[in-house]
Design an enzyme around this catalytic site. Structure first.
Site, PDB file in Angstrom:
ATOM      1  N   GLU A   5      61.870  31.306 -31.325  1.00 47.48           N
ATOM      2  CA  GLU A   5      60.605  31.670 -31.649  1.00 47.48           C
ATOM      3  C   GLU A   5      60.028  30.914 -32.722  1.00 47.48           C
ATOM      4  OE1 GLU A   5      57.820  35.823 -32.858  1.00 47.48           O
ATOM      5  OE2 GLU A   5      59.982  35.733 -32.023  1.00 47.48           O
ATOM      6  N   GLY A  33      55.832  42.679 -36.008  1.00 50.08           N
ATOM      7  CA  GLY A  33      56.124  43.940 -36.580  1.00 50.08           C
ATOM      8  C   GLY A  33      57.581  44.344 -36.491  1.00 50.08           C
ATOM      9  N   SER A  34      58.560  43.493 -36.137  1.00 50.62           N
ATOM     10  CA  SER A  34      59.983  43.670 -35.918  1.00 50.62           C
ATOM     11  C   SER A  34      60.552  42.544 -36.372  1.00 50.62           C
ATOM     12  CB  SER A  34      60.264  44.039 -34.575  1.00 50.62           C
ATOM     13  OG  SER A  34      59.922  45.226 -33.970  1.00 50.62           O
ATOM     14  N   SER A  35      60.067  41.530 -36.774  1.00 49.08           N
ATOM     15  CA  SER A  35      61.035  40.161 -37.352  1.00 49.08           C
ATOM     16  C   SER A  35      59.994  39.294 -38.041  1.00 49.08           C
ATOM     17  CB  SER A  35      61.696  39.615 -36.173  1.00 49.08           C
ATOM     18  OG  SER A  35      60.649  38.678 -35.301  1.00 49.08           O
ATOM     19  N   THR A  36      60.829  38.410 -38.899  1.00 47.37           N
ATOM     20  CA  THR A  36      59.822  37.471 -39.444  1.00 47.37           C
ATOM     21  C   THR A  36      60.642  36.114 -39.382  1.00 47.37           C
ATOM     22  OG1 THR A  36      58.972  36.789 -41.402  1.00 47.37           O
ATOM     23  CG2 THR A  36      60.775  37.787 -41.792  1.00 47.37           C
ATOM     24  N   GLN A  37      60.184  35.070 -39.192  1.00 44.13           N
ATOM     25  CA  GLN A  37      60.673  33.745 -39.179  1.00 44.13           C
ATOM     26  C   GLN A  37      60.315  32.864 -40.158  1.00 44.13           C
ATOM     27  OE1 GLN A  37      59.195  35.137 -36.025  1.00 44.13           O
ATOM     28  NE2 GLN A  37      61.003  36.185 -35.824  1.00 44.13           N
TER      29      GLN A  37
END
Length: 506
Positions: free
Chosen positions: A174, A250-254
């Site tokens: 992603e 909402g659930s992760s960051t990259q």
């Protein structure tokens, strides 16, 4: 088009088209051009944690254009116990895509349905059942016609060749696709995935101006951005400046960028691939999961024998109530940004062994403390970043609402404010009474749904904190541009996925 922007912001992002700073109407669609000979289409659906969005992309020669995504809610992960409902849930996305692609192209167009962090959090067994069920529905209809689709007799009118078109992508994938997106839109990469030298990083070096300045088409005379037919790069006389990308959901960051030892020199013109980057996805570090961790932290810090009617929440708008926990504890917002940041730092870094004082003194600039125990390689001072999704939505909400409340633009350097500037404005933002935010400004921000607006205070402080303390950005630097769209196209990882899929299908 000419935009009134700060030269200070443009100095760092001189290669970006001016529409990078524009704000599209949320109801508008960037219409695909009339079909041209040689065009190829691809449909990519982002099955996200809060909803699913479908995008259409058309490639012709060295240029790709895309539609605004249509979103359906809730996130597909909510169907983990009712997988038979997923097909009908996605039907509006298929209809939207079909309306944008000329009918003669439907039987030539592949569709990809890719889930992200919300589904990554589910057990593998549940993911398998969901995707097997949806694949069976699509496989049974794969030779249908558009007329049958309009009649409701088939699910999808596009090419369905294998189950590989469906599934969960990793967080690192992603992030990589996000990097391809921003580098294509930022004129740093062609449709052949090769870095280009279309940009002139020092275009505005030495410019002196106060306030805004009328700026025309930055880079408009530097070619088509995609490098003409095939999107290839020309002869390189200098190192290619590849943009970094940051995505927050909402659930992760990259975060994804090229460390110094992976940057390509003159003449190294090869397609960008994942090994060219440092990329990492931090699962459960998206804003929804972080917000819940914050609430858990506040409840844990409160004493069991407290006689207070509620627990103070410094990360919420003044006077906003919230109920949380198995015993339905009551919390009340106080809008104390300094206290909020202290709790966030405690939540993220206690036990990490990292010296937060070294971050504040600048000794860890470019390094920070990392997140989730993951330390990243130094971020080169020349690397510029595009931040998308909630990075943009939250800080744009802060800007729009404070401007409406005070009658003046609180972030004149937008879209590249410093972390220090964000925190200064957040102090005024979070102290607005919740009744005022909801009643007077509840509908003025185009990208804040009623269920999202209450959390924009926390999100703004969380963003500033992870940028400085997690990733090591200089709190007074302008290395990050917050973007919704560039040159009329939304900044989403789906574009990068489409670019790679179309490149591999040549």
């Amino acid at each position: 088009r000419a935009l009134l922007v700060s030269l200070l912001a443009l100095a760092s992002f001189a290669c970006m088209p001016p529409s990078a700073f524009a704000k599209d109407s949320p109801d508008s669609i960037y219409d695909l051009p009339k079909p041209r000979e040689g065009s190829k289409y691809v449909v990519v659906a982002d099955l996200g944690s809060t909803g699913s969005r479908g995008f259409v992309y058309e490639l012709n020669g060295g240029e790709i254009v895309g539609s605004k995504g249509l979103k359906v809610k809730p996130g597909v992960s909510k169907f983990n116990h009712k997988p038979n409902d997923i097909a009908e849930y996605l039907r509006p996305l298929f209809a939207h895509a079909a309306s944008l692609i000329p009918e003669p192209y439907h039987h030539k167009t592949k569709i990809y349905l890719k889930a992200t962090a919300g589904v990554r959090l589910l057990p593998i067994e549940e993911q398998t059942v969901m995707f097997d069920t949806l694949h069976a529905a699509l496989e049974s209809d794969k030779n249908g016609t558009y007329a049958e689709f309009l009649a409701g007799d088939i699910l999808c009118p596009f090419v369905w060749e294998s189950k590989d078109q469906l599934g969960t992508i990793s967080g690192d994938e992603e992030g990589f696709f996000a990097a391809l997106s921003v580098n294509y839109l930022g004129n740093r990469m062609g449709t052949d995935l090769k870095p280009t030298d279309n940009c002139v990083p020092d275009l505005y070096d030495g410019a002196e101006a106060e306030g805004g300045s009328e700026v025309g088409e930055v880079g408009a005379d530097q070619g088509d951005g995609a490098g003409g037919e095939g999107g290839g790069a020309g002869e390189h006389a200098q190192e290619v400046s590849v943009l970094g990308a940051m995505d927050l959901g909402g659930s992760s960051t990259q975060i994804v960028y090229q460390p110094k030892d992976k940057q390509k020199g003159a003449g190294e013109v090869t397609p960008l691939s994942m090994p060219d980057f440092f990329v990492h996805s931090y699962l459960s570090y998206g804003v929804d999961k972080a917000k819940e961790r914050l609430w858990d932290t506040l409840l844990a810090k409160s004493t069991e024998d407290s006689t207070d009617d509620h627990i103070s929440n410094p990360c919420d708008f003044v006077g906003r109530p919230e109920v949380w926990g198995s015993d339905a504890r009551s919390m009340m917002g106080t809008g104390d940004v300094a206290a909020c940041q202290r709790v966030i730092k405690e939540m993220l870094f206690d036990g990490s062994g990292c010296d937060l004082g070294a971050v504040e003194s600048g000794d860890l600039t470019g390094l920070g403390c990392g997140l989730d125990g993951v330390r990243h390689p130094p971020i080169d001072t020349s690397t510029q970043f595009i931040a998308m999704s909630v990075y943009f939505f939250a800080l744009d909400a802060l800007k729009v609402i404070v401007e409406a409340h005070e009658g003046a633009n609180p972030l004149p350097s937008w879209p590249s404010p410093t972390v220090t500037e964000v925190l200064e404005v957040a102090e005024r933002f979070c102290t607005i009474e919740w009744t005022t935010v909801k009643g007077k400004y509840g509908d003025i921000h185009d990208w804040s749904y009623p269920e999202q607006l209450p959390h924009r205070c926390f999100e703004s402080v969380f963003i500033a904190t992870i940028l400085q303390y997690g990733f090591g950005f200089d709190p007074n630097g302008r290395d990050v541009m917050y973007a919704l769209s560039i040159d009329g196209m939304e900044v989403e990882w789906t574009l990068g996925y489409a670019l790679q899929a179309l490149y591999q299908s040549r």
